[in-house]
Design an enzyme around this catalytic site. Structure first.
Site: not given
Length: 453
Positions: A279, A330, A389
C-alpha cells in the site's frame, strides 16, 4: 541473555503447524465464488459502500462494452487537474485548501481559507513534555510504527477522547492533521540521533507557514528551502490526500469507525494499514529499483541498453528478482494515472533546479519502455502506465528527504482523507462492517489429552 526478538526452536516448530493447518486450497476460492481482496475476477472492486468524498474513474461504457480511458480523480466532484490549476493560479499552497474541501465538501473563500490555515497552525503544537516522554524514549526504526504509537498515546492527553460527536471528532481530526507532520519529523530526528548517531535537531513549527513549508523547515538543520521545493512537496501532499473509499487504509478507517471506537484508534489503524509495502511503501521500491538501474545502465538516453536491463528485471534476473517493474500499473488506472500526469511536469522543473535533468530523462525513458515491454509480455494492447509512486520517490529524493519519511509523508497527506471518511461514516446511520467468511474445515471429535497422539 534472552532477547525480545529471539526465535526459539519451539517457535519454529509451532510456526510449521500454523502453516500446515492454516493453508486453504486455492480452488476453494473459485468453488465458493469468494471475492478475494473484495475484488471481482476482472479486478473490479466489490461495492461495499457509498461516498461523496472522492471518485476514481478509468473506464467508460459504450454499446455494453467497458472502454479504458485516461484516469480521472475527483475530490468532492472537482477534477484534481482543475484544483491544482486553481491554487497555482491563485498563488497559495494547496494542501490546506484541499483538506478544507475534503472535510466540509466546499471550497473555502479567502477568509475561510485564512481562518482554516490559522486553525491548523494553532493545533500544530504537541502536549508539554510529549517529545521528551514519548518520542525520544524507545525511538522506532520504522517511523510509521512510531506514528501509530504516538497517535494512540495522544488519546491519554484528550479529556474528550471517547466523544464521537461530529464536532469533537472534527476537532480531533484537525489536531491530527496539523500535528502528524511534527510527529513524523521529530520521530525521524530521534531515530537519526539514537540509531545513526547523528546530531539531533528539534525545530518548532512556525506560525504562518504551510504544512509543506513546515515539514522542510523542521527537517533541515538550517531550516532553509526554496519556493519550488515547498510547492512540489505541497503538490505531493495534495495528490496523496485522498483516493476513494476502497483503498486499504481508507477502508480500514471505515471498518474501525463502524465499531464505534475513538478517533485515535481509527487513525492508528489506518496508519498500520498504510505501512504495508503493498500500500504505502511502493515509492520506496521505485527509488531502490532506480538506484539499481543507475548502477547497471551507463547511458540514460540509450533506450536499447535500458530495454535490455528492464527485460532482465521482468525475467527475474535483476534487482529483487520478483519480475516486477515498480511504479508501473495500478489496480484501477490503465491508460494513465491523473496524479502522475499532474506531477510529471512539475517534477521536470525541480530536476532542472537541482541539476538532475539526466536522471529525469532516465525516468521518462523507463516509463516509456517499461509500458511497451509489459504489454508485449502480456500479449495485449491494453495500456499500462506509470502511477503516482513512479515519480513521487524521485521528487522526495531531489528534496533530500530521507527514505524513512517516504511512507510517513503519504500518511501526512492521507490523514485528511481518512478524517473525511471517518466523519462520513459517523454522519450516516450505518451498521458495523462485518463481511462473511466461510469455514472450510471438517468437523472434528474432541479427544482427551492423554488419548492424543
Amino acid at each position: 541473555m534472552k532477547r525480545y526478538s529471539d526465535l526459539t526452536p519451539e517457535i519454529v516448530e509451532l510456526s510449521q503447524l500454523c502453516c500446515k493447518n492454516g493453508y486453504i486450497d486455492p480452488e476453494f476460492y473459485t468453488k465458493y465464488d469468494v471475492k478475494r481482496g473484495l475484488r471481482d475476477a476482472d479486478g473490479k472492486g466489490v461495492l461495499t459502500g457509498l461516498t461523496e468524498i472522492s471518485e476514481v474513474t478509468s473506464v467508460t461504457h459504450k454499446d455494453g462494452k467497458r472502454i479504458s480511458i485516461p484516469g480521472k480523480l475527483f475530490y468532492r466532484g472537482y477534477s484534481i487537474e482543475d484544483l491544482v490549476k486553481g491554487f497555482i493560479h491563485d498563488e497559495h499552497y494547496g494542501f490546506e485548501e484541499i483538506t478544507y474541501l475534503l472535510l466540509t465538501g466546499e471550497l473555502p473563500n479567502r477568509e475561510e481559507f485564512d481562518k482554516f490555515s490559522n486553525l491548523l497552525s494553532y493545533y500544530r503544537t504537541l502536549p508539554d513534555s510529549f517529545v521528551r516522554d514519548i518520542i525520544m524514549k524507545a525511538p522506532s526504526r520504522n517511523i510509521m510504527n512510531a506514528l501509530s504509537k504516538e497517535v494512540l498515546t495522544l488519546y491519554s492527553y484528550d479529556e474528550k477522547a471517547e466523544d464521537t460527536s461530529v464536532p469533537n471528532v472534527l476537532r480531533q481530526c484537525l489536531q491530527l492533521i496539523a500535528i502528524l507532520p511534527v510527529l513524523a519529523v521529530y520521530s525521524y530526528q530521534a531515530f537519526n540521533y539514537f540509531h545513526n548517531k547523528q546530531s539531533l535537531f528539534i525545530h518548532s513549527p512556525q506560525m504562518g507557514l504551510s504544512t509543506a513549508e513546515n515539514i522542510l523547515y523542521m527537517l533541515r538543520p538550517d531550516c532553509q528551502y526554496t519556493k519550488l521545493e515547498a510547492k512540489l512537496l505541497d503538490m505531493a501532499l495534495v495528490l496523496h490526500a485522498e483516493h476513494g473509499g476502497g483503498n486499504n487504509s481508507t477502508f480500514t478507517t471505515h471498518v474501525v469507525t463502524s465499531s464505534g471506537t475513538d478517533t485515535y484508534s481509527a487513525i492508528a489503524a489506518a496508519l498500520c494499514s498504510l505501512k504495508g509495502p503493498k500500500h504505502g511503501g511502493a515509492n520506496i521500491k521505485v527509488v531502490k529499483m532506480f538506484n539499481h538501474i543507475k548502477k547497471n545502465v551507463t547511458d540514460y538516453n540509450d533506450k536499447d541498453q535500458i530495454r535490455a536491463y528492464l527485460t532482465k528485471i521482468l525475467d527475474k534476473e535483476a534487482f529483487d528478482k520478483t519480475g516486477l517493474i515498480y511504479g508501473m500499473g495500478h489496480a484501477i488506472y490503465t491508460v494513465s494515472d491523473p496524479r502522475a500526469r499532474v506531477f510529471k511536469g512539475f517534477v521536470k522543473s525541480l530536476s532542472e533546479e537541482k541539476g538532475r535533468q539526466a536522471e529525469y530523462q532516465l525516468y521518462c525513458n523507463v516509463e516509456e519502455i517499461a509500458a511497451e515491454l509489459i504489454m508485449e509480455r502480456r500479449k495485449t494492447d491494453k495500456k499500462i502506465s506509470a502511477n503516482v509512486d513512479f515519480y513521487s520517490g524521485f521528487v522526495y529524493s531531489m528534496l533530500d528527504l530521507p527514505t524513512k519519511l517516504f511512507t510517513p509523508l503519504f500518511a501526512i497527506a492521507r490523514v485528511s482523507g481518512w478524517s473525511a471518511h471517518r466523519i462520513e461514516e459517523l454522519v450516516n446511520p450505518s451498521k458495523i462492517i462485518r463481511p462473511a467468511y466461510m469455514n472450510v474445515h471438517e468437523r472434528a471429535e474432541y479427544v482427551h489429552m492423554d488419548d492424543r497422539k
